[in-house]
Design a protein around this motif. Sequence first.
Motif, PDB file in Angstrom:
ATOM      1  N   SER A  94       0.835  -1.203   0.000  1.00 48.41           N
ATOM      2  CA  SER A  94       0.000   0.000   0.000  1.00 48.41           C
ATOM      3  C   SER A  94       0.864   1.245   0.000  1.00 48.41           C
ATOM      4  N   SER A  95       0.292   2.346  -0.465  1.00 50.79           N
ATOM      5  CA  SER A  95       0.967   3.642  -0.429  1.00 50.79           C
ATOM      6  C   SER A  95       0.836   4.312   0.933  1.00 50.79           C
ATOM      7  N   THR A  96       0.128   3.684   1.854  1.00 48.52           N
ATOM      8  CA  THR A  96      -0.168   4.320   3.138  1.00 48.52           C
ATOM      9  C   THR A  96       1.087   4.651   3.924  1.00 48.52           C
ATOM     10  N   TRP A  97       2.085   3.765   3.906  1.00 50.80           N
ATOM     11  CA  TRP A  97       3.288   4.011   4.703  1.00 50.80           C
ATOM     12  C   TRP A  97       4.004   5.284   4.257  1.00 50.80           C
ATOM     13  N   GLU A  98       4.128   5.487   2.970  1.00 48.34           N
ATOM     14  CA  GLU A  98       4.788   6.692   2.480  1.00 48.34           C
ATOM     15  C   GLU A  98       4.008   7.937   2.894  1.00 48.34           C
ATOM     16  N   ALA A  99       2.676   7.862   2.805  1.00 47.48           N
ATOM     17  CA  ALA A  99       1.845   8.981   3.263  1.00 47.48           C
ATOM     18  C   ALA A  99       2.022   9.203   4.760  1.00 47.48           C
ATOM     19  N   ALA A 100       2.184   8.100   5.500  1.00 48.89           N
ATOM     20  CA  ALA A 100       2.380   8.193   6.950  1.00 48.89           C
ATOM     21  C   ALA A 100       3.694   8.885   7.281  1.00 48.89           C
ATOM     22  N   ARG A 101       4.747   8.589   6.521  1.00 46.62           N
ATOM     23  CA  ARG A 101       6.032   9.250   6.739  1.00 46.62           C
ATOM     24  C   ARG A 101       5.900  10.763   6.522  1.00 46.62           C
ATOM     25  N   GLN A 102       5.190  11.146   5.465  1.00 44.32           N
ATOM     26  CA  GLN A 102       4.988  12.566   5.204  1.00 44.32           C
ATOM     27  C   GLN A 102       4.199  13.216   6.334  1.00 44.32           C
ATOM     28  N   ALA A 103       3.165  12.519   6.809  1.00 39.55           N
ATOM     29  CA  ALA A 103       2.332  13.066   7.880  1.00 39.55           C
ATOM     30  C   ALA A 103       3.118  13.200   9.174  1.00 39.55           C
ATOM     31  N   ALA A 104       3.949  12.201   9.493  1.00 42.13           N
ATOM     32  CA  ALA A 104       4.749  12.253  10.715  1.00 42.13           C
ATOM     33  C   ALA A 104       5.740  13.416  10.658  1.00 42.13           C
ATOM     34  N   ASP A 105       6.338  13.648   9.502  1.00 40.94           N
ATOM     35  CA  ASP A 105       7.262  14.769   9.352  1.00 40.94           C
ATOM     36  C   ASP A 105       6.541  16.100   9.604  1.00 40.94           C
ATOM     37  N   GLU A 106       5.285  16.143   9.199  1.00 40.26           N
ATOM     38  CA  GLU A 106       4.516  17.375   9.367  1.00 40.26           C
ATOM     39  C   GLU A 106       4.129  17.593  10.831  1.00 40.26           C
ATOM     40  N   VAL A 107       3.719  16.530  11.502  1.00 43.09           N
ATOM     41  CA  VAL A 107       3.244  16.665  12.884  1.00 43.09           C
ATOM     42  C   VAL A 107       4.404  16.845  13.853  1.00 43.09           C
ATOM     43  N   GLY A 108       5.519  16.149  13.604  1.00 44.53           N
ATOM     44  CA  GLY A 108       6.687  16.354  14.447  1.00 44.53           C
ATOM     45  C   GLY A 108       7.312  15.071  14.951  1.00 44.53           C
ATOM     46  N   PRO A 109       8.460  15.181  15.633  1.00 41.91           N
ATOM     47  CA  PRO A 109       9.243  14.006  16.034  1.00 41.91           C
ATOM     48  C   PRO A 109       8.586  13.131  17.096  1.00 41.91           C
ATOM     49  N   SER A 110       7.511  13.598  17.691  1.00 41.63           N
ATOM     50  CA  SER A 110       6.813  12.781  18.691  1.00 41.63           C
ATOM     51  C   SER A 110       5.929  11.721  18.051  1.00 41.63           C
ATOM     52  N   VAL A 111       5.916  11.658  16.708  1.00 35.00           N
ATOM     53  CA  VAL A 111       5.165  10.623  15.989  1.00 35.00           C
ATOM     54  C   VAL A 111       6.163   9.675  15.346  1.00 35.00           C
ATOM     55  N   ARG A 112       6.087   8.403  15.710  1.00 29.16           N
ATOM     56  CA  ARG A 112       6.958   7.372  15.134  1.00 29.16           C
ATOM     57  C   ARG A 112       6.115   6.445  14.269  1.00 29.16           C
ATOM     58  N   VAL A 113       6.583   6.169  13.068  1.00 29.51           N
ATOM     59  CA  VAL A 113       5.837   5.336  12.124  1.00 29.51           C
ATOM     60  C   VAL A 113       6.540   3.997  11.942  1.00 29.51           C
ATOM     61  N   VAL A 114       5.778   2.925  11.970  1.00 32.22           N
ATOM     62  CA  VAL A 114       6.311   1.578  11.831  1.00 32.22           C
ATOM     63  C   VAL A 114       5.686   0.907  10.604  1.00 32.22           C
ATOM     64  N   ASP A 115       6.535   0.412   9.719  1.00 28.76           N
ATOM     65  CA  ASP A 115       6.082  -0.431   8.610  1.00 28.76           C
ATOM     66  C   ASP A 115       5.944  -1.851   9.156  1.00 28.76           C
ATOM     67  N   SER A 116       4.727  -2.332   9.288  1.00 28.04           N
ATOM     68  CA  SER A 116       4.509  -3.655   9.889  1.00 28.04           C
ATOM     69  C   SER A 116       5.003  -4.783   8.999  1.00 28.04           C
ATOM     70  N   GLY A 117       5.177  -4.495   7.695  1.00 28.91           N
ATOM     71  CA  GLY A 117       5.542  -5.553   6.762  1.00 28.91           C
ATOM     72  C   GLY A 117       4.450  -6.587   6.608  1.00 28.91           C
ATOM     73  N   SER A 118       3.227  -6.226   6.992  1.00 32.28           N
ATOM     74  CA  SER A 118       2.153  -7.211   7.018  1.00 32.28           C
ATOM     75  C   SER A 118       0.817  -6.530   6.790  1.00 32.28           C
ATOM     76  N   ALA A 119      -0.255  -7.271   7.034  1.00 34.47           N
ATOM     77  CA  ALA A 119      -1.619  -6.762   6.919  1.00 34.47           C
ATOM     78  C   ALA A 119      -2.531  -7.683   7.709  1.00 34.47           C
ATOM     79  N   GLY A 120      -3.808  -7.312   7.810  1.00 33.28           N
ATOM     80  CA  GLY A 120      -4.724  -8.135   8.598  1.00 33.28           C
ATOM     81  C   GLY A 120      -4.234  -8.214  10.033  1.00 33.28           C
ATOM     82  N   MET A 121      -4.477  -9.354  10.676  1.00 33.65           N
ATOM     83  CA  MET A 121      -4.049  -9.491  12.064  1.00 33.65           C
ATOM     84  C   MET A 121      -2.546  -9.663  12.198  1.00 33.65           C
ATOM     85  N   GLY A 122      -1.821  -9.841  11.085  1.00 38.14           N
ATOM     86  CA  GLY A 122      -0.369  -9.744  11.140  1.00 38.14           C
ATOM     87  C   GLY A 122       0.023  -8.352  11.596  1.00 38.14           C
ATOM     88  N   LEU A 123      -0.725  -7.353  11.143  1.00 42.43           N
ATOM     89  CA  LEU A 123      -0.598  -5.984  11.631  1.00 42.43           C
ATOM     90  C   LEU A 123      -1.328  -5.820  12.957  1.00 42.43           C
TER      91      LEU A 123
END
Length: 282
Positions: free
Chosen positions: A90-119
């Motif tokens: 999904s493109s969501t992770w890249e969008a999440a990185r952009q959003a975290a950069d905008e909100v600030g360093p108190s937001v950490r983003v993790v690529d789960s490498g998975s989906a469903g209940m793997g996530l």
Amino acid sequence: MTVAVVTDSSSCLPVALALERNISVVPLHVMVDGIDHREGVDEIPEHVSSGTSVTTAGASPGELIEVYAAALERSRGDGVVALHISRGLSSTWEAARQAADEVGPSVRVVDSGSAGMGLGFAVLSAADSADGGADLDAVYRQAVAASTTSKCFIVVDRLDHLRRGGRIGTAAALLGTALAMKPVLHISGGALVLREKTRTSSKALNKLVDAAVVATSEVGDDSGVALAVHHMQCPERGDNVAAMLTSRIAGFTSIDVYPFGAVLGAHVGPGAVGVVVAPGRG
């Protein structure tokens, strides 16, 4: 306060559970006949898993900024850990990185490498850590660790949906359809890949169960393990797989069965069944 945990709707977490654990869920999108539907928010037509008029899209940076900012405020500055669907799916992770950069360093983003209940299991693990009073760095480390250990296996009736959505290579898709194979897939390196081919649905489901049993046996007794079964519009098949697993794995009298959400369902198609094995949640 405590560190806030955020995920997206591909985690397939039940709404009641997400509310109970105070987990914010960002909706992904399903476009049906040109109309945008937010997963988990809008009513989505039942035929979402069939037809070429159905497409999906990740969350936008704007949507993620809004949720991250609200979660950060809820944490009263303690921070946010956001776990999302694999960047390979999904493109969501890249969008999440952009959003975290905008909100600030108190937001950490993790690529789960998975989906469903793997996530979903990784999200719950992060929420456990946050509820236990861990700080931002510790919750982030727990989220990353939990994301690297789960194993996800899936059987689909046909590869057409995955090929059409670009989630599996065309050569593998043609191989599956041309020879009328029933493929067993798994998530590896954050992508959905062909694990093995079978000739019938029953053999494919048996191989699915075999893979989950082996993955469970590889988990050390001390860490424990959680299991989940997914299905797309085939609850009886999902229940049968759960029963097969409980009959073969000691210590399980029941296994939760979760429907695939509309976004994942649009790619795996009707009749799909998946199993997630998550170490460390015993």
